[in-house]
Write an enzyme that holds these catalytic residues in place. Structure first.
Site, PDB file in Angstrom:
ATOM      1  N   GLY A 196     -14.027 -13.014 -32.981  1.00  0.00           N
ATOM      2  CA  GLY A 196     -14.921 -11.853 -32.961  1.00  0.00           C
ATOM      3  C   GLY A 196     -16.312 -12.099 -32.407  1.00  0.00           C
ATOM      4  O   GLY A 196     -17.233 -11.324 -32.686  1.00  0.00           O
ATOM      5  N   SER A 197     -16.476 -13.148 -31.582  1.00  0.00           N
ATOM      6  CA  SER A 197     -17.835 -13.405 -31.085  1.00  0.00           C
ATOM      7  C   SER A 197     -18.301 -12.299 -30.132  1.00  0.00           C
ATOM      8  O   SER A 197     -19.488 -11.959 -30.105  1.00  0.00           O
ATOM      9  CB  SER A 197     -17.931 -14.777 -30.423  1.00  0.00           C
ATOM     10  OG  SER A 197     -17.259 -14.796 -29.189  1.00  0.00           O
ATOM     11  N   ASN A 198     -17.384 -11.727 -29.347  1.00  0.00           N
ATOM     12  CA  ASN A 198     -17.788 -10.608 -28.477  1.00  0.00           C
ATOM     13  C   ASN A 198     -18.150  -9.371 -29.303  1.00  0.00           C
ATOM     14  O   ASN A 198     -19.106  -8.666 -28.975  1.00  0.00           O
ATOM     15  CB  ASN A 198     -16.684 -10.282 -27.468  1.00  0.00           C
ATOM     16  CG  ASN A 198     -16.731 -11.211 -26.270  1.00  0.00           C
ATOM     17  OD1 ASN A 198     -17.645 -11.134 -25.450  1.00  0.00           O
ATOM     18  ND2 ASN A 198     -15.776 -12.116 -26.172  1.00  0.00           N
ATOM     19  N   ARG A 211      -2.947  -7.512 -28.855  1.00  0.00           N
ATOM     20  CA  ARG A 211      -1.806  -6.593 -28.799  1.00  0.00           C
ATOM     21  C   ARG A 211      -1.918  -5.745 -27.541  1.00  0.00           C
ATOM     22  O   ARG A 211      -3.024  -5.339 -27.166  1.00  0.00           O
ATOM     23  CB  ARG A 211      -1.816  -5.635 -29.999  1.00  0.00           C
ATOM     24  CG  ARG A 211      -1.884  -6.290 -31.342  1.00  0.00           C
ATOM     25  CD  ARG A 211      -0.585  -6.887 -31.797  1.00  0.00           C
ATOM     26  NE  ARG A 211       0.510  -5.937 -31.805  1.00  0.00           N
ATOM     27  CZ  ARG A 211       1.788  -6.273 -31.937  1.00  0.00           C
ATOM     28  NH1 ARG A 211       2.128  -7.540 -32.021  1.00  0.00           N
ATOM     29  NH2 ARG A 211       2.723  -5.363 -31.965  1.00  0.00           N
ATOM     30  N   ASN A 231     -12.046  -3.664 -21.920  1.00  0.00           N
ATOM     31  CA  ASN A 231     -11.577  -4.989 -22.333  1.00  0.00           C
ATOM     32  C   ASN A 231     -12.417  -6.032 -21.625  1.00  0.00           C
ATOM     33  O   ASN A 231     -12.964  -5.772 -20.558  1.00  0.00           O
ATOM     34  CB  ASN A 231     -10.101  -5.162 -21.939  1.00  0.00           C
ATOM     35  CG  ASN A 231      -9.557  -6.517 -22.348  1.00  0.00           C
ATOM     36  OD1 ASN A 231      -9.826  -6.996 -23.459  1.00  0.00           O
ATOM     37  ND2 ASN A 231      -8.811  -7.168 -21.464  1.00  0.00           N
ATOM     38  N   HIS A 240     -12.077  -9.938 -20.155  1.00  0.00           N
ATOM     39  CA  HIS A 240     -11.080 -10.963 -19.821  1.00  0.00           C
ATOM     40  C   HIS A 240     -11.799 -12.206 -19.283  1.00  0.00           C
ATOM     41  O   HIS A 240     -12.687 -12.079 -18.431  1.00  0.00           O
ATOM     42  CB  HIS A 240     -10.104 -10.411 -18.770  1.00  0.00           C
ATOM     43  CG  HIS A 240      -9.022 -11.379 -18.440  1.00  0.00           C
ATOM     44  ND1 HIS A 240      -7.974 -11.628 -19.296  1.00  0.00           N
ATOM     45  CD2 HIS A 240      -8.851 -12.205 -17.373  1.00  0.00           C
ATOM     46  CE1 HIS A 240      -7.189 -12.554 -18.762  1.00  0.00           C
ATOM     47  NE2 HIS A 240      -7.701 -12.912 -17.600  1.00  0.00           N
ATOM     48  N   LEU A 248      -1.309  -4.642 -17.907  1.00  0.00           N
ATOM     49  CA  LEU A 248      -2.082  -5.708 -18.534  1.00  0.00           C
ATOM     50  C   LEU A 248      -3.232  -6.200 -17.637  1.00  0.00           C
ATOM     51  O   LEU A 248      -3.004  -6.556 -16.483  1.00  0.00           O
ATOM     52  CB  LEU A 248      -1.142  -6.885 -18.860  1.00  0.00           C
ATOM     53  CG  LEU A 248      -1.800  -8.115 -19.486  1.00  0.00           C
ATOM     54  CD1 LEU A 248      -2.298  -7.814 -20.886  1.00  0.00           C
ATOM     55  CD2 LEU A 248      -0.828  -9.283 -19.491  1.00  0.00           C
TER      56      LEU A 248
HETATM   57  C1  GRF Z   1     -12.620 -14.020 -25.215  1.00  0.00           C
HETATM   58  O1  GRF Z   1     -12.556 -15.148 -24.399  1.00  0.00           O
HETATM   59  C2  GRF Z   1     -12.220 -12.775 -24.448  1.00  0.00           C
HETATM   60  O2  GRF Z   1     -12.560 -12.838 -23.103  1.00  0.00           O
HETATM   61  C3  GRF Z   1     -10.719 -12.764 -24.600  1.00  0.00           C
HETATM   62  O3  GRF Z   1     -10.484 -13.245 -25.897  1.00  0.00           O
HETATM   63  C4  GRF Z   1     -11.580 -14.048 -26.324  1.00  0.00           C
HETATM   64  C5  GRF Z   1     -12.077 -13.430 -27.589  1.00  0.00           C
HETATM   65  O4  GRF Z   1     -13.104 -14.193 -28.190  1.00  0.00           O
HETATM   66  N1  GRF Z   1     -10.197 -11.444 -24.353  1.00  0.00           N
HETATM   67  P1  GRF Z   1     -13.905 -13.570 -29.390  1.00  0.00           P
HETATM   68  O5  GRF Z   1     -12.892 -13.220 -30.477  1.00  0.00           O
HETATM   69  O6  GRF Z   1     -14.646 -12.369 -28.904  1.00  0.00           O
HETATM   70  O7  GRF Z   1     -14.836 -14.676 -29.851  1.00  0.00           O
END
Ligand code: GRF
Length: 205
Positions: A15-17, A94, A110, A112, A147
């Site tokens: 969940g860092s993002n 998912r 999203n 990526h 995807l």
């Molecule tokens: C990130 O690298 C994002 O690009 C990918 O999954 C990872 C999620 O990291 N989709 P976090 O859970 O947000 O730390």
């Protein structure tokens, strides 16, 4: 000033993002607020971190449903109950059904960890190392039925060195993810994004 947008974040892990989006909302960098954080994993560290920040959280297990459609329907209902305008996938592991995508057409983003269309799918950083590219990065895009495929909002590049491993490259990319995602969400919340076919047009300030 526009009415702040209500953002729903879907996670499955760290969940860092999600936290970078929450911080940007709190500091006013994004004209929005996190209305709900949903995790399909009960023990996702991000779910705990979100709760500790005082965010509304909900655990919805995909295992509790007989089909993807039914699970997605439950998630859409939870998002609608919190009147969410924008859905941000942040490490949500998912695939979304067409029903979900239709419910939030051009309102799902999203992030990526590669420069799409290169290296879609799992472990984009490892794919980049194995392919031997000299540059990789992060992509924020709208989500469509395929995807890692929808219209691209922001891309940021990082160099890939000979000594890089999946871990070191992931770390470098994660830093720019935490800048690019809030930036893209901020553009959305300011009403500056328009989708024309595959292209995302950013209106000037
Ligand atoms: C990130 O690298 C994002 O690009 C990918 O999954 C990872 C999620 O990291 N989709 P976090 O859970 O947000 O730390």
């Amino acid at each position: 000033m526009r009415e702040p947008k209500r953002i729903g974040v879907l996670i499955s892990g760290r969940g860092s993002n999600m936290l970078s989006l929450a911080a940007a909302c709190r500091s006013g960098r994004i004209n929005g607020r996190i209305a709900l954080v949903v995790s399909n994993k009960k023990n996702a560290p991000g779910l705990q971190a979100a709760a500790e920040m005082g965010l509304q959280t909900q655990f919805i297990s995909h295992r509790a449903f007989d089909s993807r459609d039914l699970f997605d329907h439950a998630v859409v209902e939870a998002l609608n109950a919190r009147r969410v305008d924008l859905v941000c996938l942040a490490g949500f592991m998912r695939l979304l059904s067409p029903t979900f995508i239709r419910a939030f057409r051009n309102r799902i983003m999203n992030i990526h960890p590669a420069l799409l269309p290169a290296f879609p799918g799992l472990r984009g950083q490892r794919q980049a190392i194995e392919y031997g590219v000299k540059v990789s990065g992060a992509t924020v895009h709208f989500v469509d039925e395929e995807l890692d495929h929808g219209p691209i909002i922001i891309q940021r590049a990082v160099p890939v060195g000979e000594g890089d491993t999946e871990e070191t490259l992931s770390e470098r990319i994660l830093k720019i993810e935490h800048e690019a995602y809030p930036e893209a969400v901020s553009l959305f919340c300011d009403g500056r994004l328009r989708v024309e076919g595959r292209r995302v047009i950013v209106a000037p300030k």
